[in-house]
Design an enzyme around this catalytic site. Structure first.
Site, PDB file in Angstrom:
ATOM      1  N   TRP A  99       0.826  -1.210   0.000  1.00 55.64           N
ATOM      2  CA  TRP A  99       0.000   0.000   0.000  1.00 55.64           C
ATOM      3  C   TRP A  99       0.857   1.255   0.000  1.00 55.64           C
ATOM      4  CZ3 TRP A  99      -4.212  -1.696  -1.700  1.00 55.64           C
ATOM      5  CH2 TRP A  99      -4.692  -2.947  -1.328  1.00 55.64           C
ATOM      6  N   ASP A 168      -0.333   7.065   6.765  1.00 57.76           N
ATOM      7  CA  ASP A 168      -1.429   6.143   6.500  1.00 57.76           C
ATOM      8  C   ASP A 168      -1.458   5.178   7.676  1.00 57.76           C
ATOM      9  OD1 ASP A 168      -3.116   4.115   5.753  1.00 57.76           O
ATOM     10  OD2 ASP A 168      -2.203   3.736   3.808  1.00 57.76           O
ATOM     11  N   LYS A 192     -10.519  -1.485   9.567  1.00 56.73           N
ATOM     12  CA  LYS A 192      -9.598  -2.338  10.308  1.00 56.73           C
ATOM     13  C   LYS A 192      -9.887  -2.293  11.809  1.00 56.73           C
ATOM     14  CE  LYS A 192      -7.046  -2.733   6.479  1.00 56.73           C
ATOM     15  NZ  LYS A 192      -6.799  -3.933   5.699  1.00 56.73           N
TER      16      LYS A 192
END
Length: 359
Positions: A99, A168, A192
Site C-alpha cells: 500500500w 497512512d 480495520k
C-alpha cells in the site's frame, strides 16, 4: 462452533458494537426508522457525526488546529488526495509494502517523489531513513504507512524529523499513542479498527491546507469537508455510526494506552509460539514485526503441511487466516476487537498440530 475471525479487513468488530449497530438498523435513536434510511441532515445523525469527530479527538489527544473528517473513497483515494492537496514540488515516501508503494505511485502524478524502499528484500524490514540522515530537508512532507498488512511489518513510533509527516494508519490507528502534532495529515480506511468498510478517517492540520497552486476539484479539496464538518455531501452514514460505537467501547476499556497493552500481549503470545514451534517460522525481521498482522509460514522442512494445517485450524473455527494472495502462508490479524482468548486458542491449535505431526 465459535468463529475466530483473523480477517485483515474488513476486520473483526466487538460483539457489543455489532449488537448496537444491529439495533440501530431496526430503530435508530428512537426515531422508529432504520439508520440505513434516515436523512444525514437530520438532527439525530448530525449529532452522531459531531460526537464521532469529538470522540476521536479525545481518544487520540488531537491538539488544537486539527480537524477530523469522515469521508468516502477509502485510503486508496487518499493516496491521490493527499498529494493533490499537500505536494507542491517534492515529497519523500517510505516504501514499506504494497500500500505504501501504491501511495507513492499516485503522488508521482503531482510532483517529484523520493522513495526509501525495502521492496528488493521482499519488504521483510521497515525502512528508516531518519536513522541514516537520508531524509531530504527540502521536501513538502515524508509519507509513512505505519503498518504493512500484507507482509507484516510495522513502525510503532513517530520519527523525529525536520519535515512534516503524513501517515497512512489504516490498520493500526488506536493501537498506540501518536504524537499528532508531528503530522500534517493522518488518514486511513476505517474497516480495520473502527468500522465496517465504507468510511475513511482523515486528521488534518488546518494551516497545512491551501498552499498548492493547482486547481482542486471541490470534492477532493480537504477544505470543502473541513468547512462543512464532513457533511458537504452524503457521508457514509452507517459506518460513521458504527465508528462512534467502537470509539465509545474504546473509551470504556480505558483508551489507547489500555488497547496498546492488550495488543502487545496478544502479539507476544503468538510470536512466542511461532519462534518456539519447529513447524513454523516468521517472515520478517524480528525488530519490525507488526502487532496487528502476524505473518508466518511453515518451516522449510514442513512446507508440504501448509494445506493440512489450514484445514486443521479451520476445523476449530478459525477463519480468514491465509496469507495475502501475493505472499502465501498465514496471517493472523490481531486488531483491537480480537480477544486474547482467541489468540491463546490459536496457539493451542499450533501446539496440537505439532503433536499430531510428531506421532
Amino acid at each position: 462452533m465459535k468463529k475466530h475471525n483473523f480477517s485483515a479487513g474488513p476486520s473483526i468488530l466487538d460483539e457489543s458494537v455489532i449488537k448496537d449497530a444491529a439495533a440501530a438498523v431496526l430503530n435508530y435513536a428512537g426515531t422508529g426508522l432504520s439508520i440505513l434510511e434516515v436523512s444525514h441532515r437530520g438532527k439525530e445523525f448530525t449529532a452522531t457525526m459531531e460526537e464521532a469527530r469529538r470522540l476521536m479527538k479525545e481518544l487520540l489527544d488531537i491538539p488544537e488546529g486539527y480537524e477530523v473528517l469522515f469521508l468516502g473513497g477509502g485510503a486508496s483515494l487518499q493516496f491521490a488526495q493527499v498529494a493533490m492537496n499537500l505536494l507542491k514540488t517534492k515529497a519523500a515516501y517510505v516504501d514499506s509494502g504494497t500500500w505504501a508503494n501504491k501511495a507513492a505511485k499516485e503522488a508521482k502524478l503531482f510532483g517529484e517523489v523520493v522513495s526509501f524502499s525495502s521492496k528488493a528484500d521482499n519488504y521483510v524490514w521497515y525502512p528508516k531513513p531518519w536513522l541514516t540522515g537520508e531524509v531530504p530537508s527540502d521536501i513538502d512532507y515524508l509519507h509513512l504507512t505505519s503498518n504493512n498488512t500484507v507482509y507484516g511489518t510495522e513502525l510503532r513510533y513517530d520519527p523525529d524529523v525536520k519535515v512534516r509527516l503524513v501517515g497512512d494508519m489504516s490498520s493500526d490507528i488506536f493501537t498506540r499513542e501518536v504524537d499528532i502534532a508531528k503530522y500534517d495529515l493522518i488518514y486511513g480506511g476505517a474497516q480495520k479498527n473502527i468500522a465496517p468498510a465504507g468510511a475513511t478517517f482523515v486528521i488534518v492540520r488546518r494551516d497545512a491546507l491551501g498552499h498548492v497552486d493547482r486547481p482542486l476539484p471541490t470534492m477532493l479539496d480537504y477544505r470543502t469537508h473541513v468547512d462543512k464538518d464532513s457533511m458537504y455531501n452524503t457521508p457514509p452514514v452507517f459506518p460513521v455510526y458504527v465508528a462512534l460505537q467502537t470509539m465509545k467501547w474504546y473509551k470504556e476499556l480505558g483508551g489507547v494506552k489500555v488497547l496498546e497493552q492488550m495488543n502487545l500481549e496478544k502479539a507476544a503470545i503468538l510470536y512466542d509460539e511461532i519462534d518456539r514451534n519447529p513447524l513454523f517460522r516468521g517472515t520478517v525481521n524480528t525488530e519490525d514485526r507488526s502487532i496487528m498482522n502476524v505473518c508466518f509460514v511453515m518451516s522449510d522442512a514442513y512446507q508440504e503441511l501448509e494445506k493440512e494445517f489450514y484445514e486443521f485450524a479451520s476445523a476449530r473455527g478459525f477463519v480468514s487466516f491465509k496469507g495475502h494472495r501475493s505472499v502465501g502462508g498465514f496471517r493472523a490479524s490481531l486488531y483491537n476487537a480480537m480477544p486474547k482468548s482467541s489468540v491463546e486458542y490459536f496457539v493451542q491449535t499450533m501446539k496440537d498440530f505439532e503433536r499430531k505431526v510428531a506421532k
